[in-house]
Design a protein around this motif. Structure first.
Motif, short mmCIF file in Angstrom:
data_model
loop_
_atom_site.label_atom_id
_atom_site.label_comp_id
_atom_site.label_asym_id
_atom_site.label_seq_id
_atom_site.Cartn_x
_atom_site.Cartn_y
_atom_site.Cartn_z
N THR A 17 -1.56 22.61 4.05
CA THR A 17 -0.14 22.61 3.73
C THR A 17 0.08 22.85 2.22
N ASP A 40 2.61 23.46 12.03
CA ASP A 40 1.98 22.20 12.45
C ASP A 40 3.04 21.43 13.22
N ASN A 45 4.86 18.84 7.61
CA ASN A 45 5.19 18.28 6.29
C ASN A 45 5.27 19.34 5.21
N ASP A 116 1.62 27.90 8.23
CA ASP A 116 0.78 26.71 8.09
C ASP A 116 0.42 26.25 9.51
MG MG Z 1 -0.85 20.12 6.88
#
Ligand code: MG
Ligand code: ADP
Length: 233
Positions: A17, A40, A45, A116
Protein backbone atom coordinates in the motif's frame (compact mmCIF):
# COMPACT_ATOMS: atom_id res chain seq x y z
CA UNK A 1 -4.47 3.44 -23.41
CA UNK A 2 -3.77 3.27 -19.73
CA UNK A 3 -0.87 1.18 -18.51
CA UNK A 4 -2.17 -1.00 -15.67
CA UNK A 5 0.12 -2.07 -12.84
CA UNK A 6 -0.77 -4.54 -10.09
CA UNK A 7 1.22 -4.16 -6.85
CA UNK A 8 1.39 -7.63 -5.35
CA UNK A 9 2.74 -9.97 -2.70
CA UNK A 10 1.07 -12.77 -0.80
CA UNK A 11 2.73 -11.47 2.36
CA UNK A 12 0.95 -8.75 4.32
CA UNK A 13 2.72 -5.79 5.86
CA UNK A 14 5.57 -5.65 3.35
CA UNK A 15 4.78 -2.22 1.88
CA UNK A 16 2.34 -2.81 -1.01
CA UNK A 17 0.00 0.00 0.00
CA UNK A 18 2.88 2.37 0.80
CA UNK A 19 4.38 1.56 -2.60
CA UNK A 20 1.07 2.12 -4.43
CA UNK A 21 0.52 5.48 -2.71
CA UNK A 22 4.04 6.76 -3.33
CA UNK A 23 4.49 5.44 -6.85
CA UNK A 24 1.14 6.96 -7.82
CA UNK A 25 2.06 10.29 -6.27
CA UNK A 26 5.50 10.43 -7.95
CA UNK A 27 3.95 9.73 -11.36
CA UNK A 28 1.20 12.31 -10.78
CA UNK A 29 3.81 14.88 -9.74
CA UNK A 30 5.62 14.19 -13.01
CA UNK A 31 2.47 15.19 -14.89
CA UNK A 32 0.96 11.81 -15.70
CA UNK A 33 -2.78 11.22 -15.36
CA UNK A 34 -2.78 8.54 -12.67
CA UNK A 35 -5.45 6.70 -10.70
CA UNK A 36 -4.73 4.31 -7.83
CA UNK A 37 -7.31 1.68 -6.89
CA UNK A 38 -7.65 -0.05 -3.53
CA UNK A 39 -7.95 -3.67 -4.63
CA UNK A 40 -7.42 -4.96 -1.07
CA UNK A 41 -11.09 -5.66 -0.55
CA UNK A 42 -10.70 -7.00 2.99
CA UNK A 43 -8.35 -4.42 4.48
CA UNK A 44 -8.58 -1.30 2.35
CA UNK A 45 -6.20 1.34 3.67
CA UNK A 46 -4.90 3.06 0.55
CA UNK A 47 -7.20 6.06 0.97
CA UNK A 48 -5.87 6.65 4.49
CA UNK A 49 -2.27 6.66 3.23
CA UNK A 50 -3.27 9.43 0.81
CA UNK A 51 -5.40 11.55 3.12
CA UNK A 52 -8.60 10.68 1.25
CA UNK A 53 -11.76 10.27 3.34
CA UNK A 54 -14.44 8.74 1.10
CA UNK A 55 -17.86 10.21 1.85
CA UNK A 56 -19.67 8.53 -1.05
CA UNK A 57 -19.27 5.56 -3.37
CA UNK A 58 -16.35 3.15 -2.96
CA UNK A 59 -14.94 0.30 -5.01
CA UNK A 60 -17.19 -2.04 -3.03
CA UNK A 61 -20.26 -0.21 -4.39
CA UNK A 62 -18.81 -0.52 -7.89
CA UNK A 63 -18.33 -4.28 -7.53
CA UNK A 64 -21.53 -5.01 -5.59
CA UNK A 65 -24.07 -2.66 -7.07
CA UNK A 66 -22.84 -1.77 -10.56
CA UNK A 67 -22.08 1.79 -9.50
CA UNK A 68 -19.96 3.51 -12.18
CA UNK A 69 -16.31 3.47 -11.07
CA UNK A 70 -16.04 7.10 -12.19
CA UNK A 71 -18.37 8.10 -9.36
CA UNK A 72 -15.99 6.42 -6.86
CA UNK A 73 -12.99 8.58 -7.80
CA UNK A 74 -11.66 11.01 -5.18
CA UNK A 75 -9.00 13.66 -5.45
CA UNK A 76 -5.74 12.75 -3.75
CA UNK A 77 -2.47 14.66 -3.43
CA UNK A 78 -0.61 16.18 -6.41
CA UNK A 79 -3.51 15.59 -8.79
CA UNK A 80 -3.53 11.83 -8.12
CA UNK A 81 -6.98 10.22 -8.38
CA UNK A 82 -7.98 7.57 -5.85
CA UNK A 83 -10.62 4.82 -5.87
CA UNK A 84 -10.97 3.81 -2.21
CA UNK A 85 -12.54 0.73 -0.68
CA UNK A 86 -15.14 0.52 2.06
CA UNK A 87 -14.15 -0.43 5.59
CA UNK A 88 -17.61 -1.81 6.37
CA UNK A 89 -17.42 -5.51 7.18
CA UNK A 90 -20.74 -6.22 5.47
CA UNK A 91 -19.50 -4.60 2.25
CA UNK A 92 -16.53 -6.98 2.20
CA UNK A 93 -18.66 -10.03 2.99
CA UNK A 94 -20.73 -9.65 -0.16
CA UNK A 95 -18.00 -8.46 -2.53
CA UNK A 96 -16.61 -10.45 -5.40
CA UNK A 97 -13.55 -9.14 -7.26
CA UNK A 98 -14.63 -10.53 -10.60
CA UNK A 99 -16.09 -7.21 -11.81
CA UNK A 100 -12.81 -5.40 -11.24
CA UNK A 101 -11.43 -5.88 -14.74
CA UNK A 102 -14.53 -4.39 -16.40
CA UNK A 103 -14.42 -1.48 -13.96
CA UNK A 104 -10.73 -0.80 -14.66
CA UNK A 105 -11.48 -0.89 -18.40
CA UNK A 106 -13.60 2.23 -17.82
CA UNK A 107 -10.47 4.12 -16.76
CA UNK A 108 -8.82 4.13 -20.13
CA UNK A 109 -8.50 7.93 -20.25
CA UNK A 110 -5.72 7.71 -17.66
CA UNK A 111 -2.06 7.25 -18.52
CA UNK A 112 -1.48 4.94 -15.57
CA UNK A 113 -3.73 2.77 -13.37
CA UNK A 114 -2.17 1.22 -10.26
CA UNK A 115 -4.05 -1.49 -8.37
CA UNK A 116 -3.02 -2.17 -4.78
CA UNK A 117 -3.78 -5.77 -3.80
CA UNK A 118 -4.29 -7.67 -0.57
CA UNK A 119 -2.22 -10.45 0.97
CA UNK A 120 -2.77 -14.13 0.29
CA UNK A 121 -3.54 -15.91 -2.97
CA UNK A 122 -7.30 -15.51 -2.92
CA UNK A 123 -9.51 -14.37 -5.78
CA UNK A 124 -9.22 -10.65 -5.07
CA UNK A 125 -5.44 -10.81 -5.35
CA UNK A 126 -5.57 -13.16 -8.32
CA UNK A 127 -7.94 -11.08 -10.48
CA UNK A 128 -5.66 -8.00 -10.82
CA UNK A 129 -2.65 -10.21 -11.60
CA UNK A 130 -4.60 -11.48 -14.56
CA UNK A 131 -5.62 -8.22 -16.15
CA UNK A 132 -2.61 -6.02 -15.29
CA UNK A 133 -0.14 -5.14 -18.02
CA UNK A 134 2.65 -5.38 -15.46
CA UNK A 135 2.92 -7.00 -12.05
CA UNK A 136 5.22 -5.29 -9.55
CA UNK A 137 6.16 -7.57 -6.66
CA UNK A 138 6.80 -5.97 -3.27
CA UNK A 139 8.66 -7.70 -0.46
CA UNK A 140 10.89 -7.17 2.51
CA UNK A 141 14.08 -9.21 2.56
CA UNK A 142 12.93 -11.54 5.33
CA UNK A 143 13.02 -15.15 4.20
CA UNK A 144 9.35 -15.66 4.94
CA UNK A 145 8.30 -12.59 2.95
CA UNK A 146 10.57 -13.57 0.06
CA UNK A 147 9.09 -17.07 0.05
CA UNK A 148 5.50 -15.81 0.07
CA UNK A 149 6.31 -13.31 -2.67
CA UNK A 150 7.90 -16.07 -4.74
CA UNK A 151 4.56 -17.88 -4.54
CA UNK A 152 2.82 -14.81 -5.93
CA UNK A 153 5.42 -14.68 -8.69
CA UNK A 154 4.82 -18.32 -9.58
CA UNK A 155 1.08 -17.77 -9.67
CA UNK A 156 1.51 -14.71 -11.87
CA UNK A 157 3.80 -16.65 -14.18
CA UNK A 158 1.36 -19.54 -14.38
CA UNK A 159 -1.42 -17.27 -15.58
CA UNK A 160 0.83 -15.58 -18.12
CA UNK A 161 1.19 -12.23 -16.34
CA UNK A 162 4.10 -9.97 -17.17
CA UNK A 163 6.26 -9.53 -14.07
CA UNK A 164 8.38 -6.39 -14.01
CA UNK A 165 10.38 -7.44 -10.96
CA UNK A 166 10.48 -6.83 -7.23
CA UNK A 167 10.64 -3.77 -5.02
CA UNK A 168 12.64 -4.58 -1.88
CA UNK A 169 11.30 -2.60 1.06
CA UNK A 170 12.45 -1.86 4.61
CA UNK A 171 16.02 -2.68 3.64
CA UNK A 172 18.78 -2.00 6.14
CA UNK A 173 22.33 -3.20 6.67
CA UNK A 174 21.29 -6.25 8.66
CA UNK A 175 19.21 -7.60 5.76
CA UNK A 176 20.43 -10.53 3.69
CA UNK A 177 22.47 -9.71 0.65
CA UNK A 178 21.44 -9.84 -2.96
CA UNK A 179 22.52 -13.46 -3.33
CA UNK A 180 20.15 -14.61 -0.59
CA UNK A 181 17.30 -12.63 -2.12
CA UNK A 182 18.00 -14.12 -5.54
CA UNK A 183 18.17 -17.65 -4.14
CA UNK A 184 14.58 -17.40 -2.88
CA UNK A 185 12.85 -14.98 -5.25
CA UNK A 186 13.17 -15.61 -8.96
CA UNK A 187 12.67 -11.99 -10.03
CA UNK A 188 14.95 -9.07 -10.72
CA UNK A 189 15.07 -6.15 -8.29
CA UNK A 190 13.60 -2.97 -9.80
CA UNK A 191 14.07 -0.70 -6.79
CA UNK A 192 15.20 -0.73 -3.16
CA UNK A 193 13.36 1.27 -0.51
CA UNK A 194 15.34 1.53 2.73
CA UNK A 195 13.86 1.17 6.21
CA UNK A 196 12.95 4.75 7.06
CA UNK A 197 11.15 6.31 10.05
CA UNK A 198 9.84 8.97 7.66
CA UNK A 199 7.41 6.34 6.30
CA UNK A 200 5.68 5.98 9.68
CA UNK A 201 5.51 9.75 10.05
CA UNK A 202 4.01 10.01 6.55
CA UNK A 203 1.36 7.38 7.34
CA UNK A 204 0.49 9.14 10.58
CA UNK A 205 0.07 12.43 8.75
CA UNK A 206 -1.75 10.75 5.81
CA UNK A 207 0.59 12.42 3.31
CA UNK A 208 2.79 10.14 1.16
CA UNK A 209 6.46 10.32 2.04
CA UNK A 210 7.43 11.60 -1.41
CA UNK A 211 5.48 14.79 -0.57
CA UNK A 212 5.86 14.89 3.21
CA UNK A 213 9.62 14.26 3.31
CA UNK A 214 10.88 14.45 -0.27
CA UNK A 215 14.54 14.44 0.78
CA UNK A 216 14.21 11.15 2.72
CA UNK A 217 15.90 7.90 1.65
CA UNK A 218 12.54 6.18 1.14
CA UNK A 219 11.25 8.98 -1.10
CA UNK A 220 14.42 8.60 -3.20
CA UNK A 221 13.69 4.86 -3.44
CA UNK A 222 10.17 5.52 -4.70
CA UNK A 223 11.39 8.04 -7.27
CA UNK A 224 13.88 5.42 -8.48
CA UNK A 225 11.03 2.92 -8.80
CA UNK A 226 9.02 5.36 -10.93
CA UNK A 227 12.04 5.96 -13.11
CA UNK A 228 12.68 2.23 -13.53
CA UNK A 229 9.07 1.62 -14.57
CA UNK A 230 8.64 4.53 -16.96
CA UNK A 231 12.20 4.96 -18.21
CA UNK A 232 11.81 8.69 -17.47
CA UNK A 233 14.23 10.49 -15.14
MG1 MG B 1 -1.91 -3.02 1.98
P1 ADP C 1 1.05 -3.95 2.89
O1 ADP C 1 0.17 -3.10 2.05
O2 ADP C 1 1.95 -4.85 2.09
O3 ADP C 1 0.30 -4.71 3.93
P2 ADP C 1 1.92 -1.44 4.06
O4 ADP C 1 2.31 -0.58 2.91
O5 ADP C 1 0.60 -1.19 4.69
O6 ADP C 1 2.07 -2.98 3.66
O7 ADP C 1 3.08 -1.30 5.12
C1 ADP C 1 3.04 -2.05 6.34
C2 ADP C 1 3.78 -1.28 7.42
O8 ADP C 1 5.16 -1.25 7.12
C3 ADP C 1 3.30 0.16 7.55
O9 ADP C 1 2.77 0.33 8.83
C4 ADP C 1 4.52 1.01 7.36
O10 ADP C 1 4.67 1.87 8.46
C5 ADP C 1 5.68 0.04 7.34
N1 ADP C 1 6.62 0.36 6.26
C6 ADP C 1 6.47 0.15 4.93
N2 ADP C 1 7.55 0.53 4.25
C7 ADP C 1 8.45 1.01 5.17
C8 ADP C 1 9.78 1.56 5.10
N3 ADP C 1 10.44 1.70 3.93
N4 ADP C 1 10.36 1.95 6.27
C9 ADP C 1 9.72 1.79 7.44
N5 ADP C 1 8.48 1.30 7.57
C10 ADP C 1 7.84 0.90 6.46
Amino acid sequence: MARVYAIASAKGGVGKTTTTANLGTVLAMAGHEVVVIDGDLGMPNLAGALGVDPDGATLHDVLNDDVDIKSAIYEGPAGLDVVPGSNALEAFARTDAKGLEAAVDQLDDYDVVIVDTGAGLSNDTFVPLKFADDVVLVTTTEREALGDTEKTRQLAERIGASIVGAVLTRVDESNPNAEVVASILDAGVVAVVPEDPAIRDALDSQVPVVLRTPDSISAAGYRALAEALTGEP
